[in-house]
Scaffold this motif. Sequence first.
Motif, PDB file in Angstrom:
ATOM      1  N   ARG A 121       0.806  -1.214   0.000  1.00 61.45           N
ATOM      2  CA  ARG A 121       0.000   0.000   0.000  1.00 61.45           C
ATOM      3  C   ARG A 121       0.846   1.275   0.000  1.00 61.45           C
ATOM      4  N   LEU A 134      -2.764   4.305  -8.263  1.00 63.42           N
ATOM      5  CA  LEU A 134      -1.357   4.268  -7.864  1.00 63.42           C
ATOM      6  C   LEU A 134      -0.765   5.664  -7.990  1.00 63.42           C
ATOM      7  N   ARG A 167      -0.816   3.367  -2.792  1.00 66.94           N
ATOM      8  CA  ARG A 167      -2.060   2.891  -3.405  1.00 66.94           C
ATOM      9  C   ARG A 167      -3.186   3.132  -2.393  1.00 66.94           C
ATOM     10  N   ASP A 190      -7.413   0.622  -7.382  1.00 67.96           N
ATOM     11  CA  ASP A 190      -6.384   0.524  -8.403  1.00 67.96           C
ATOM     12  C   ASP A 190      -5.752   1.873  -8.723  1.00 67.96           C
TER      13      ASP A 190
END
Length: 560
Positions: free
Chosen positions: A445, A486, A480, A484
């Motif tokens: 993460r 990023l 993240r 989804d």
Amino acid sequence: MNRRILTVLLALAPGWLTAQDAGNTLLPDIDPQDIEIRGDFQARFPGIARQPILGFSPRPRVYRISPDRIPFLESAEQVVASLPMSDIDRPEGPAFHPTAFPTRHRTQAWGGFGNYVSPEGGLRMEIPAGAKTRWLVASDYASSEGSRTLIQPASYRFWNSEIAWLRRVSDRSRIKISADGRWDFNALNSTESAPAVFHRNDHSLWTADLTIEGITRRTALTATEWGLTGGTGGMELTPTAPGATATTDTETRAGAWLRHSWALAKPGHLLDLGLDSRLGFTWHQGTEAAYGVQTFAMAYRARMGADLTARVGVKTAYAWDADGNGIHVMPDLEAVFTPANGFRLSAGLSGEVRNPGSAALSIGNRFYAVQEHPLTERAYLLRGLMQYAFRTGIRFEAGLELGFHDQLGYYTRTAASPLHHTRAYSGATTVRIHGAASVDIVPERFTAFATGVVGQYELESGATLPYSEELRVGGGFSARPIGDLLIKAWGDVIANRASDGWLGAPAESAALVGAELNYRFTNRFGLYLRGTNLLNVEYAAWGAYPAPPIQAIGGFTLTF
């Protein structure tokens, strides 16, 4: 009546005593003299042992474990003596893990467009051709034009591609055949007669190479590696000034290498032998020159206990170039200490002899104009490195490198061509301290990293090596936050960067910051947005050619 019976018994008593002396008694013989002289006495009851009383089995006073239930315990000598000879031979090395190809095959493609007419694109493909064969295809394209200019716009276009065929011959052997090509075009600014009169030069580069290589592993520590390579390339500089002529340089190169390692009789001890041969031919302004480096290396590796390994070796290199030839003998020493799990200390001393060739120099600096044949570079390097990996996901390393260069090549400019770089050679002493750290704050993460380099680079004339950096500190993170999405960000702070003293010298310091957003709508489709030089810093990686200002590029990604 009673008196008569008593008289009879007294008369028979001597006979009974005589019968006991004859050995007919079951009682043991007691000699009072034994007790008086020795002070001990042991009674024997042979009659009881010979004539057990049937039906009588008294319980023993002391509890005893049955001999059938007592485990058999061997001493160390008994264990070794009971083993067959095959079990006490030299142990095998670490377990061998056969080479395996990825089980998931994907194709990735991306393309984007930004300011200053900056299209970019790329493709990555892995094509299975059976259980043991794979094809790999890769291609990249990047370009930019119309950013910062001196008088006329400057631009670049880079394109390179590679195709490879991989074959797993067996669980221990693999072979790879690859071909790659590159084409670069740069529209550069230049001066021909005076600093106030500028013209544009077109600089182009192309290369093509073919490589065949293979590896066979017997254990995790012993292997045989081999390879063959060959290629060609050309560099052309075309000035637009009236009366100026173009210069063309071409290069042909080839190489071969073979490395083999043996496991010796003593566990953890190995012998390495290696042969590496590189040669090339360059043509510049109607002149031809050859260069090459032939290296033979031999090293002995030993494990000195559970925590310490050492390598003692020597390398002999025969090198030749346009200036002459010579033989160089260099050490190859290294020690690795691992006192704890995840902690590693290493130190080494080695020598290096290399000649990168004209094509590699042009790829490293797109403003390089070939004006001479490449020469051989020689150096002795003393290195130390500390690495530690915590179980919590933190990794850290720090190192020191001291370089003593007999001949070091570097980029510089001359008065005849101040806006193009040439190659110069000199002895030098370099000191470099570097460190890096990364941490998984939240696994998968949030990850952060940091780097730092402090260096001092001095030529034998006392001048500072052009374009060297005394300080560079960088860092970044990858997050993240949701699904989804990023997010990436990175930055570098560069201080005290040496100049070569000509027009357009690099800034002494700069802070370069970039960021990228990437969002995947489905498993196959996504969008990205990337920004570079977000602080809009005036900075030139190479003299006279400032880097682009703040720039934004957006595009798409495909995965299938």
